[in-house]
Scaffold this active site. Structure first.
Site, PDB file in Angstrom:
ATOM      1  N   HIS A   1       0.829  -1.218   0.000  1.00  0.00           N
ATOM      2  CA  HIS A   1       0.000   0.000   0.000  1.00  0.00           C
ATOM      3  C   HIS A   1       0.857   1.260   0.000  1.00  0.00           C
ATOM      4  CE1 HIS A   1      -3.560  -2.433   1.817  1.00  0.00           C
ATOM      5  NE2 HIS A   1      -3.402  -2.651   0.543  1.00  0.00           N
TER       6      HIS A   1
ATOM      7  N   CYS B   1       4.639  19.858  -6.918  1.00  0.00           N
ATOM      8  CA  CYS B   1       5.704  19.152  -7.637  1.00  0.00           C
ATOM      9  C   CYS B   1       6.743  20.163  -8.120  1.00  0.00           C
ATOM     10  CB  CYS B   1       5.110  18.410  -8.834  1.00  0.00           C
ATOM     11  SG  CYS B   1       6.357  17.756  -9.959  1.00  0.00           S
TER      12      CYS B   1
ATOM     13  N   THR C   1      -4.086  -7.991  10.871  1.00  0.00           N
ATOM     14  CA  THR C   1      -4.887  -7.455   9.766  1.00  0.00           C
ATOM     15  C   THR C   1      -6.304  -8.027   9.783  1.00  0.00           C
ATOM     16  OG1 THR C   1      -5.085  -7.193   7.369  1.00  0.00           O
ATOM     17  CG2 THR C   1      -4.022  -9.217   8.137  1.00  0.00           C
TER      18      THR C   1
ATOM     19  N   GLU D   1      -8.689 -10.811  17.351  1.00  0.00           N
ATOM     20  CA  GLU D   1     -10.046 -10.997  16.823  1.00  0.00           C
ATOM     21  C   GLU D   1     -10.065 -11.947  15.634  1.00  0.00           C
ATOM     22  OE1 GLU D   1     -11.232  -6.386  17.931  1.00  0.00           O
ATOM     23  OE2 GLU D   1     -11.549  -7.132  15.876  1.00  0.00           O
TER      24      GLU D   1
END
Ligand code: APR
Length: 256
Positions: A106, A152, A195, A222
């Site tokens: 990511h 930029c 995750t 979990e």
């Protein structure tokens, strides 16, 4: 031993970095899912930049935890190793994991890239003067609202954090690195830690890598969609479970 490790925000939670879907994930009562999108950036680039600068600041002031360290140790010990992390922080790298053994699927929060041309630059990451700022990084604190924006240096278009936002394509080259690693076949062990495993490609890589009899170990307080497929579910914090797993494997291998 051929190993694949997949991590998410839960692995950095014990370093003080909020997860995405946990209660701690909200920023100024804003849902991260609503901020990490091209639409949010188009609508209010200052707000999005302020969120990312605060996250950069928090990461710079955080330290890798025992989970990051254990994964770096496992990378040294395993015959073949790859980490696929969804985390955009630099804590795996700061724990000593070499870049060639890691895929940041990511992106990297310390990269700033142009929203139009190919320009990109990496800002200062952790372990340095925390008020330091590099190319593509606005001064902290910003002198005016416009200061929060980055332009930029090549084409003057708005620049943005080098991360993958919701609805955007994954970086092709990084996907190819994972596919190349999985091409020869399954792994002896797959660890999926911290995750929610909500993205199809994450479950797909974990299941393909554990095909052929490899272990699939889930480390998460979990349940997740991968729990039912796991050979072992450790409902513990990553910084507790991962050092123990790695120690056990190293000892077990030494005894052989
Ligand atoms: N140790 C292990 N797991 C933990 C811990 C901990 N100390 N603390 C929380 N968790 C678990 C939670 O139970 C949850 O399942 O980590 C998970 C965190 O889930 P998310 O916040 O959804 O983060 P992640 O799975 O990394 O999100 C994936 O979605 O939001 C996007 O791009 C973003 O990379 C992110 C991706």
């Amino acid at each position: 031993m051929r190993v694949l490790v997949i991590t998410g925000a839960g692995v950095s939670a014990e370093s003080g970095i909020p997860t995405f879907r946990g209660q701690d994930g909200y920023w100024r009562n804003l849902d991260p899912m609503k901020l990490a999108t091209p639409e949010a950036f188009a609508r209010d680039p200052q707000l999005v930049w302020q969120w990312y600068r605060e996250r950069r600041w928090r990461i710079r002031n955080a330290q890798p935890n025992a989970a990051h360290t254990a994964i770096a140790r496992l990378a040294q010990f395993a015959g073949e190793f790859l980490l696929v992390t969804q985390n955009v922080d630099d804590l795996h790298a700061r724990a000593g994991l070499p870049k060639e053994k890691m895929v940041q699927i990511h992106g990297n929060i310390f990269v700033t890239r142009c929203s139009r041309c190919s320009w990109s630059a990496e800002a200062c990451s952790g372990g340095r003067n925390h008020d330091d700022h590099g190319p593509g990084e606005p001064p902290t604190p910003p002198r005016s609202a416009d200061d929060a924006l980055v332009r930029c240096p090549k084409c003057n278009a708005l620049a943005r954090p080098g991360v993958v936002w919701f609805g955007e394509q994954l970086p092709w080259h990084e996907v190819q690195r994972v596919e190349d690693y999985l091409a020869p076949g399954g792994c002896d062990a797959v660890i999926v830690a911290g995750t929610t495993a909500l993205f199809g490609y994450i479950s797909d890589w974990a299941l393909r890598a554990s095909r052929g009899g490899g272990q699939l170990i889930e480390v998460n307080p979990e349940e997740t969609p991968l729990s039912a497929f796991s050979t072992q579910c450790l409902r513990e914090p990553a910084a507790t479970a991962l050092p123990r797993i790695v120690d056990e494997w190293i000892v077990a291998t030494a005894d052989q």
